[in-house]
Write an enzyme that holds these catalytic residues in place. Structure first.
Site, PDB file in Angstrom:
ATOM      1  N   TYR A   1      -6.948  -1.486  -6.596  1.00 18.42           N
ATOM      2  CA  TYR A   1      -5.428  -3.021  -6.227  1.00 18.42           C
ATOM      3  C   TYR A   1      -5.612  -2.582  -4.619  1.00 18.42           C
ATOM      4  CZ  TYR A   1      -1.650  -1.468  -9.024  1.00 18.42           C
ATOM      5  OH  TYR A   1      -0.847  -0.329  -9.365  1.00 18.42           O
ATOM      6  N   GLU A   2      -4.912  -3.366  -4.348  1.00 16.04           N
ATOM      7  CA  GLU A   2      -4.470  -3.237  -2.245  1.00 16.04           C
ATOM      8  C   GLU A   2      -5.105  -2.834  -1.999  1.00 16.04           C
ATOM      9  OE1 GLU A   2      -1.887  -4.889  -2.897  1.00 16.04           O
ATOM     10  OE2 GLU A   2      -1.458  -5.254  -4.441  1.00 16.04           O
ATOM     11  N   GLY A   3      -7.109  -2.938  -2.523  1.00 15.75           N
ATOM     12  CA  GLY A   3      -7.762  -2.227  -1.170  1.00 15.75           C
ATOM     13  C   GLY A   3      -8.063  -1.197  -2.009  1.00 15.75           C
TER      14      GLY A   3
ATOM     15  N   GLN B   1      -9.720   1.669   1.858  1.00 20.00           N
ATOM     16  CA  GLN B   1      -9.426   2.981   2.785  1.00 20.00           C
ATOM     17  C   GLN B   1     -10.040   3.500   3.870  1.00 20.00           C
ATOM     18  OE1 GLN B   1      -5.679   1.685   1.870  1.00 20.00           O
ATOM     19  NE2 GLN B   1      -6.118  -0.063   0.679  1.00 20.00           N
TER      20      GLN B   1
ATOM     21  N   ARG C   1       0.420  -1.403  -0.130  1.00 23.26           N
ATOM     22  CA  ARG C   1      -0.461   0.554   0.479  1.00 23.26           C
ATOM     23  C   ARG C   1       1.104   1.066   0.176  1.00 23.26           C
ATOM     24  NH1 ARG C   1      -4.519  -2.237   4.025  1.00 23.26           N
ATOM     25  NH2 ARG C   1      -5.880  -3.495   2.147  1.00 23.26           N
TER      26      ARG C   1
END
Length: 570
Positions: free
Chosen positions: A434-436, A441, A291
């Site tokens: 992506y990556e949450g 977030q 992240r």
């Protein structure tokens, strides 16, 4: 016009003049040989490699794309050769532990490198993007045997890694994962299932690929607590190819040079990483590192877009600018037009403030890990916990909207491929997902980190930042805004969410605006630090400083007003 040029001196100015990075890091026992001279040398060499080797492949990689045929993925011309040069020169191992074959440099050095790489060639950089997180995951959770076999080659970058989470029916909700791991007589497992959206699941950049896969043991309970983490190599130590197949690669909006794969595991032999049922604990080591790097993707891509737009604006002539001293009927370069100045100064404000915040986050990661004082380690952990979701979300949002604004500078020329700006817009969009996702977030920040402790950690962070501000009118304005934001959290938001009959949905409605308001505060703090630093003069810094306070900062009041209206409506 089509190749990004790294500017290591600008990064060094923020690291040394604004954040005093060398002073902080050399005080840590882990970095006795690190100093400002070494930092400058590494940044300059990184800039040369990125500018000369990686950046020139950006457009051709986008146009050719990764190619799939019968389960085999061939990368665009020049990609394998450049990646082999990359790892053999030692770039992936900068921040790797010395015991694992790394160079033992601070995390922030690797962070600046990845910012440059993503700005130069996002598709290419997707390949080594997960290396550090994968190595940390194995280092902290894998058995000694797995560490000996895989860690040195991941730290060096000789082999690449994937993170296999998502399934066709299970995106962000990992509790729905169905991939099964059946125990074998030798203590290993047979892994069966399908994973999608796997970046670099198959390619020809390296001789092996290490897949880290979330799966469920036969007796595992439902939900996320039933997940375990497994390691599956593309090739076993004896050279046997694992029962892992790339069924296809996705046709995507952007990052065409990065193969986004559908991976099928057909009773592939796998090794358990960490304890059964604690796969998410091990995987989050990888995800949290990723992240920060995604936030740096946003900064780098926005810088690449700004570079193109700024260069074009200095050359393109169109009509006389308002207030121009040019002769009647004589065209001015569009950089003199207020509308263009606003676009460019706004993006520059986001880029340089983002660097201050991202580089500070990377420094705090090392302070959290290595500082001898427990209280300072806790302070660093607080920063990383609260700031990382803001960095990932706000700066990837701005990478897309800001790159689109930079495309506007070109007019119709920006919409055609010749100038390269449209590729940045397409490439940047995925970082918001992506990556949450960015919405996740925001939920992570407000619902999981701020509300549970009543805003205590957030208030402490803002109090700390307020002490770092100078004596300028902007600094005083920032202090007042920080106080207002903290009071809103502790006196109004908490009361509304805890009131009898309060809707459990309320904080979820507010989360996005809450994160954006905090992003404005962090940017105000960053610009106060930049303005107070030595040598913070010249058009680059003064225009961006003005741009922040004139065109970016008003969003803080807007977001606060939206949240106030939502609370009153509730």
């Amino acid at each position: 016009m089509n190749a990004y040029q790294p500017q290591p001196e600008a990064s060094r100015h923020i690291l040394e003049s604004v954040l005093r990075a060398s002073e902080q890091l050399t005080a840590l026992p882990a970095f006795p040989d690190f100093d400002a001279e070494l930092l400058q040398q590494v940044l300059e060499e990184a800039g040369k490699f990125v500018g000369e080797v990686v950046a020139p492949l950006n457009r051709s990689g986008d146009e050719t794309g990764a190619q799939w045929a019968a389960g085999v993925v061939t990368m665009p011309p020049g990609f394998r050769e450049s990646y082999q040069a990359f790892w053999q020169a030692g770039w992936p191992s900068l921040a790797g532990a010395v015991d694992d074959g790394g160079q033992g440099l601070p995390t922030v050095v690797e962070a600046v490198l990845h910012e440059m790489l993503n700005a130069a060639n996002h598709g290419w950089t997707m390949a080594p993007g997960l290396l550090h997180g994968a190595a940390e995951c194995i280092r902290h959770h894998a058995s000694a045997e797995l560490k000996d076999r895989y860690l040195p080659r991941l730290v060096s970058g000789e082999w690449l890694a994937t993170m296999c989470l998502t399934e066709p029916h299970a995106g962000s909700d990992l509790g729905l994962v169905r991939t099964k791991a059946t125990p074998l007589a030798d203590g290993r497992f047979a892994l069966s299932g399908t994973k999608i959206f796997i970046s670099g699941g198959e390619h020809d950049l390296t001789d092996n690929i290490v897949h880290l896969v979330l799966a469920r043991l036969p007796d595992a309970p439902p939900g996320p607590r039933g997940l375990s983490l497994f390691l599956v190599p593309k090739f076993e130590p004896d050279g046997t190819r694992s029962a892992v197949h790339c069924e296809r690669i996705e046709e995507k909006m952007g990052i065409h040079a990065s193969p986004t794969c559908v991976m099928r595991f057909d009773e592939a032999t796998a090794s358990l990483v960490g304890e059964p049922g604690k796969g998410l604990n091990a995987m989050f080591v990888m995800m949290n590192a990723a992240r920060l790097l995604v936030g740096l993707q946003g900064i780098g891509l926005l810088d690449a877009a700004w570079q193109k737009a700024n260069a074009y604006a200095q050359e393109r002539r169109q009509m006389r600018a308002p207030g121009s001293a040019s002769k009647a009927g004589q065209a001015d370069v569009i950089a003199l037009h207020p509308a263009i100045q606003r676009i460019l100064a706004t993006q520059r404000a986001w880029i340089d403030a983002g660097r201050v915040i991202a580089y500070r986050t990377a420094i705090e990661l090392d302070l959290q890990k290595h500082h001898p004082d427990a209280t300072r380690r806790e302070t660093a952990a607080r920063w990383c916990s609260l700031v990382t979701p803001v960095l990932k979300s706000a700066w990837t949002d701005q990478a897309f909207t800001g790159a689109s604004a930079c495309l506007q500078v070109f007019g119709g020329h920006g919409y055609v491929r010749e100038w390269g700006i449209e590729q940045i817009v397409r490439d940047a969009r995925v970082a918001m997902i992506y990556e949450g996702t960015n919405e996740i977030q925001a939920i992570d920040l407000l619902v999981r980190k701020v509300l549970p402790d009543g805003g205590t950690a957030l208030s402490a962070l803002l109090t700390e930042l307020a002490t770092e501000l100078g004596d300028s009118p902007e600094a005083e304005r920032t202090r007042q805004a920080m106080t207002r934001f903290a009071q809103f959290t502790t006196e109004h938001l908490l009361a509304a969410t805890r009131a009898p009959g309060a809707s459990p949905e309320l904080p979820f409605w507010l989360a996005d605006d809450y994160l954006r308001a905090l992003a404005m505060l962090l940017m105000a703090w960053a610009w106060s630090r930049v303005a107070a630093a030595p040598q913070a003069s010249g058009p680059r810094w003064t225009d961006a400083h003005t741009g922040f306070w004139r065109w970016v900062w008003p969003e803080f009041d807007t977001r606060m007003a939206i949240m106030g209206t939502s609370l009153n409506a509730a």
